[in-house]
Scaffold this motif. Structure first.
Motif, mmCIF file in Angstrom:
data_model
loop_
_atom_site.group_PDB
_atom_site.id
_atom_site.type_symbol
_atom_site.label_atom_id
_atom_site.label_comp_id
_atom_site.label_asym_id
_atom_site.label_seq_id
_atom_site.Cartn_x
_atom_site.Cartn_y
_atom_site.Cartn_z
ATOM 1 N N PHE A 89 0.826 -1.208 0.000
ATOM 2 C CA PHE A 89 0.000 0.000 0.000
ATOM 3 C C PHE A 89 0.858 1.254 0.000
ATOM 4 N N VAL A 90 0.239 2.348 -0.465
ATOM 5 C CA VAL A 90 0.859 3.665 -0.422
ATOM 6 C C VAL A 90 -0.053 4.572 0.383
ATOM 7 N N THR A 91 0.543 5.441 1.194
ATOM 8 C CA THR A 91 -0.241 6.334 2.034
ATOM 9 C C THR A 91 0.350 7.729 2.029
ATOM 10 N N GLU A 92 -0.517 8.713 2.025
ATOM 11 C CA GLU A 92 -0.067 10.081 2.229
ATOM 12 C C GLU A 92 0.252 10.292 3.707
ATOM 13 N N VAL A 93 1.069 11.297 3.971
ATOM 14 C CA VAL A 93 1.349 11.701 5.347
ATOM 15 C C VAL A 93 1.028 13.185 5.474
ATOM 16 N N GLU A 94 0.780 13.613 6.694
ATOM 17 C CA GLU A 94 0.504 15.029 6.925
ATOM 18 C C GLU A 94 1.319 15.528 8.098
ATOM 19 N N SER A 95 1.656 16.792 8.032
ATOM 20 C CA SER A 95 2.488 17.409 9.056
ATOM 21 C C SER A 95 1.669 17.721 10.302
ATOM 22 N N SER A 96 2.287 17.534 11.457
ATOM 23 C CA SER A 96 1.618 17.886 12.713
ATOM 24 C C SER A 96 1.657 19.399 12.949
ATOM 25 N N LEU A 97 2.551 20.110 12.262
ATOM 26 C CA LEU A 97 2.675 21.560 12.412
ATOM 27 C C LEU A 97 2.791 22.209 11.044
ATOM 28 N N ILE A 98 2.115 23.309 10.883
ATOM 29 C CA ILE A 98 2.231 24.084 9.645
ATOM 30 C C ILE A 98 3.279 25.170 9.844
ATOM 31 N N ASN A 99 4.195 25.272 8.874
ATOM 32 C CA ASN A 99 5.275 26.254 8.927
ATOM 33 C C ASN A 99 6.040 26.163 10.262
ATOM 34 N N PRO A 100 6.603 24.981 10.570
ATOM 35 C CA PRO A 100 7.229 24.757 11.877
ATOM 36 C C PRO A 100 8.539 25.522 12.042
ATOM 37 N N THR A 101 8.837 25.794 13.296
ATOM 38 C CA THR A 101 10.140 26.340 13.676
ATOM 39 C C THR A 101 10.847 25.291 14.519
ATOM 40 N N PHE A 102 11.967 24.781 14.022
ATOM 41 C CA PHE A 102 12.645 23.693 14.721
ATOM 42 C C PHE A 102 13.650 24.200 15.755
ATOM 43 N N GLY A 103 14.077 25.449 15.636
ATOM 44 C CA GLY A 103 15.017 25.996 16.598
ATOM 45 C C GLY A 103 16.438 25.997 16.088
ATOM 46 N N GLU A 104 17.337 26.463 16.951
ATOM 47 C CA GLU A 104 18.748 26.588 16.585
ATOM 48 C C GLU A 104 19.525 25.337 16.990
ATOM 49 N N ASN A 105 20.552 25.037 16.173
ATOM 50 C CA ASN A 105 21.472 23.931 16.466
ATOM 51 C C ASN A 105 20.737 22.610 16.693
ATOM 52 N N VAL A 106 19.932 22.262 15.721
ATOM 53 C CA VAL A 106 19.176 20.994 15.813
ATOM 54 C C VAL A 106 20.136 19.818 15.700
ATOM 55 N N VAL A 107 20.003 18.888 16.627
ATOM 56 C CA VAL A 107 20.775 17.637 16.610
ATOM 57 C C VAL A 107 19.780 16.491 16.527
ATOM 58 N N MET A 108 19.881 15.699 15.477
ATOM 59 C CA MET A 108 18.951 14.578 15.289
ATOM 60 C C MET A 108 19.243 13.475 16.307
ATOM 61 N N ASP A 109 18.196 12.997 16.928
ATOM 62 C CA ASP A 109 18.329 11.859 17.843
ATOM 63 C C ASP A 109 17.899 10.570 17.149
ATOM 64 N N SER A 110 16.663 10.510 16.714
ATOM 65 C CA SER A 110 16.169 9.315 16.032
ATOM 66 C C SER A 110 14.903 9.648 15.259
ATOM 67 N N VAL A 111 14.576 8.775 14.312
ATOM 68 C CA VAL A 111 13.318 8.858 13.568
ATOM 69 C C VAL A 111 12.665 7.482 13.680
ATOM 70 N N VAL A 112 11.439 7.454 14.198
ATOM 71 C CA VAL A 112 10.790 6.181 14.515
ATOM 72 C C VAL A 112 9.477 6.046 13.758
ATOM 73 N N LEU A 113 9.367 4.954 13.003
ATOM 74 C CA LEU A 113 8.101 4.553 12.390
ATOM 75 C C LEU A 113 7.394 3.610 13.347
ATOM 76 N N ASN A 114 6.115 3.882 13.624
ATOM 77 C CA ASN A 114 5.372 3.024 14.539
ATOM 78 C C ASN A 114 3.957 2.797 14.015
ATOM 79 N N ILE A 115 3.589 1.536 13.844
ATOM 80 C CA ILE A 115 2.222 1.156 13.476
ATOM 81 C C ILE A 115 1.839 -0.032 14.359
ATOM 82 N N PRO A 116 0.958 0.152 15.330
ATOM 83 C CA PRO A 116 0.594 -0.959 16.214
ATOM 84 C C PRO A 116 -0.193 -2.032 15.478
ATOM 85 N N TYR A 117 0.040 -3.289 15.881
ATOM 86 C CA TYR A 117 -0.763 -4.392 15.363
ATOM 87 C C TYR A 117 -2.079 -4.469 16.139
ATOM 88 N N PHE A 118 -3.045 -5.162 15.549
ATOM 89 C CA PHE A 118 -4.225 -5.532 16.322
ATOM 90 C C PHE A 118 -3.813 -6.664 17.259
#
Length: 551
Positions: A89-118
């Motif tokens: 399947f293919v799915t669209e995604v949507e942003s939780s914030l419009i025109n976000p401000t991430f701040g200064e000196n951003v350091v990436m920690d992690s990116v997590v995909l999560n989809i719970p099973y039934f």
């Protein structure tokens, strides 16, 4: 109905009812009730008759698969049809914030995909964790799972239709007019995070859903949280920094329309790796289903420690399942009916049932067709065939479908769904039955009976399904309803049909055709004895129990 039953327990009212029996137009007694039967009403007799039907398999052309409440992912080994069903399947995604401000000196920690099973909790272990049992996971083999950024734009509206016509997408990777290019779906691979030992959270090359509770731990290894089982994996952060964080202040993140065109979706692709496979039903719309970017930024307070922050991408309702089988299901005989009825969910097949040869009231006054003969046996009609009064009262009407266990090899569907195939709606009996929103398996079981198994043991073979259509038959007799064709399909959740018309079937003609949404979301199959079988004990009939006066 309830008032009639109370009144019938009064002897005086019963006498009055007998004297005016022919004028009665109510279905007032269930066959299993003690209101009117041979023991308590000598002026009446209760009996039953079997009426012939015509039932045949109807293989489906590509079915509509956008707008589904649940999505299938994986490869299902279909032992009945001798092949495999594949679902990506293919799915669209949507942003939780419009025109976000991430701040200064951003350091990436992690990116997590999560989809719970039934899943459902069944007990606690000795460490205080929960032991779960997965639901809606079929098969115990492996699959290859890949993630891609899609460059295919999923339209909300059909540019070839009216201004408000929604865009349909189909199981065969098409819009009904244009095919979807797989190269667009697989535009950019989304890599998993690889640790210093060369490992990833999950093995996507040989993937199988795990029933284990997910434990979250901090850098020191201390347990911080427990989550229900799910498809949870860390993704490589480099792509997401470039795609999202570095776009702060740019037009791409400034509004929803720009974002949807910039980030067109994520494609979940599956491929076979063994002769078994597995398939899951995923609740993509669950609140916990998302992609979350975890990062730190400078505090707004000078000299303070960096602040932990998150940015979340949620999955939109605009999703499309691509479903294919490596086998074909032949169409049945519409004229004589079939020996066996093959039902298959997903991109599969349904059965169509004609009561009384599919006849209806016609203008031929010289010959009586099968439906007219049935109606004239049970009710008095006027010159136009309209109801005037009752001759016999319907107590119960059933279609009983026996499972052909010489063909079926386990994993049968627990529920079937019957519907008005002409108009794409549930039968009247559906709305009069009790719904169970918490446990769909037990919902509307008076009308759409659950699979009866040997010794009522859920691990044993299935015997039959009893579909009660009493109100539908009464509507034909008492309310002059049209004798429509009936559809029968495998169902993954009976409750989904409550507010849904049928999903479109791409049949290549101007004739509208549809199939139930609850059938599209399950890969299961079964084979039922039809009306053309030589096995008289398991042959499909319409059985009607009725009450008539003793003349």
């Amino acid at each position: 109905m309830k008032k009639n039953k109370i009144a019938l327990r009064n002897i005086a009212v019963l006498a009055l009812l007998i004297s005016s029996f022919i004028a009665c137009d109510k279905d007032f007694a269930d066959i299993d009730s003690d209101i009117i039967n041979d023991d308590n009403a000598t002026h009446f007799s209760t009996t039953s008759r079997d009426f012939d039907v015509i039932a045949y398999t109807k293989s489906l052309d590509p079915v509509q698969t956008n707008g589904l409440p649940i999505n299938m992912l994986g490869i299902y080994k279909d032992n009945i049809n001798g092949g495999f069903t594949t679902a990506s399947f293919v799915t669209e995604v949507e942003s939780s914030l419009i025109n976000p401000t991430f701040g200064e000196n951003v350091v990436m920690d992690s990116v997590v995909l999560n989809i719970p099973y039934f899943s459902r909790p069944i007990e606690l272990d000795e460490d205080g964790g929960t032991i779960y049992e997965l639901d809606s996971v079929f098969g115990g083999g492996k699959i290859k799972l890949s993630l891609f950024e899609s460059n295919y734009f999923l339209r909300d509206f059909d540019p070839s239709g009216e201004i408000s016509d929604p865009q349909n997408y189909y199981a065969n990777m098409s819009t009904g007019i244009d095919l979807i290019d797989s190269n667009q779906l697989e535009a950019v691979p989304l890599e998993l995070l690889v640790d210093e030992d060369g490992n990833t959270d999950l093995d996507f090359d040989e993937f199988a859903p795990s029933p284990l509770q997910i434990e979250l731990r901090d850098e020191e290894g201390e347990l911080t949280n427990r989550l229900a089982p799910g498809l949870r994996v860390k993704l490589d952060t480099t792509y997401w920094r470039t795609k999202i964080i570095d776009k702060e202040g740019e037009p791409e993140l400034s509004n929803s329309n720009n974002f949807n065109d910039y980030f067109r979706g994520i494609y979940f692709k599956v491929e076979a790796v063994d002769g078994e496979g597995n398939m899951s039903l995923l609740n993509i719309t669950a609140p916990a289903s998302n992609i979350t970017i975890f990062y730190t930024r400078d505090s707004d307070v000078e000299g303070a420690d960096p602040i932990n922050a998150t940015y979340t991408l949620n999955f939109r309702d605009n999703r499309v399942n691509f479903i294919s089988n490596d086998f074909t299901i032949p169409d049945g005989n519409e004229t004589t009916g079939d020996e066996n009825l093959i039902l298959k969910g997903g991109q599969g097949s349904v059965a169509e049932i004609k009561l009384f040869n599919g006849d209806d009231i016609d203008d031929d006054d010289t010959n009586e067709n099968a439906f007219e003969a049935f109606k004239n046996e049970f009710v008095v009609t006027d010159a136009e065939g309209k109801f005037v009064s009752s001759k016999k009262l319907i107590n119960e009407a059933n279609l009983v479908f026996f499972v052909n266990q010489s063909i079926v090899d386990g994993d049968e569907p627990e529920r079937l769904y019957m519907y008005d195939a002409n108009n794409g709606t549930p039968l009247a009996d559906y709305f009069l039955d009790n719904a169970n929103t918490s446990f769909p398996t037990f919902s509307r079981i008076n009308h759409l009976g659950r699979l009866q198994r040997v010794d009522d043991d859920p691990t044993q073979d299935g015997i039959k399904y009893k579909i009660k259509i009493t109100e539908h038959i009464n509507n034909l007799l008492l309310r002059d309803s049209t004798n429509v064709a009936l559809g029968l399909a495998v169902s993954g959740n009976i409750n989904l049909e409550n507010s849904n018309f049928l999903f479109d079937v791409l049949n290549g003609t101007d004739i509208e055709e549809g199939t139930p949404v609850s059938s599209i979301i399950t890969p299961r199959s079964t084979v039922l004895y039809g009306n053309n079988t030589s096995n008289e004990e398991k042959k499909l009939y319409l059985e009607i129990f009725f009450t008539e006066p003793n003349n």
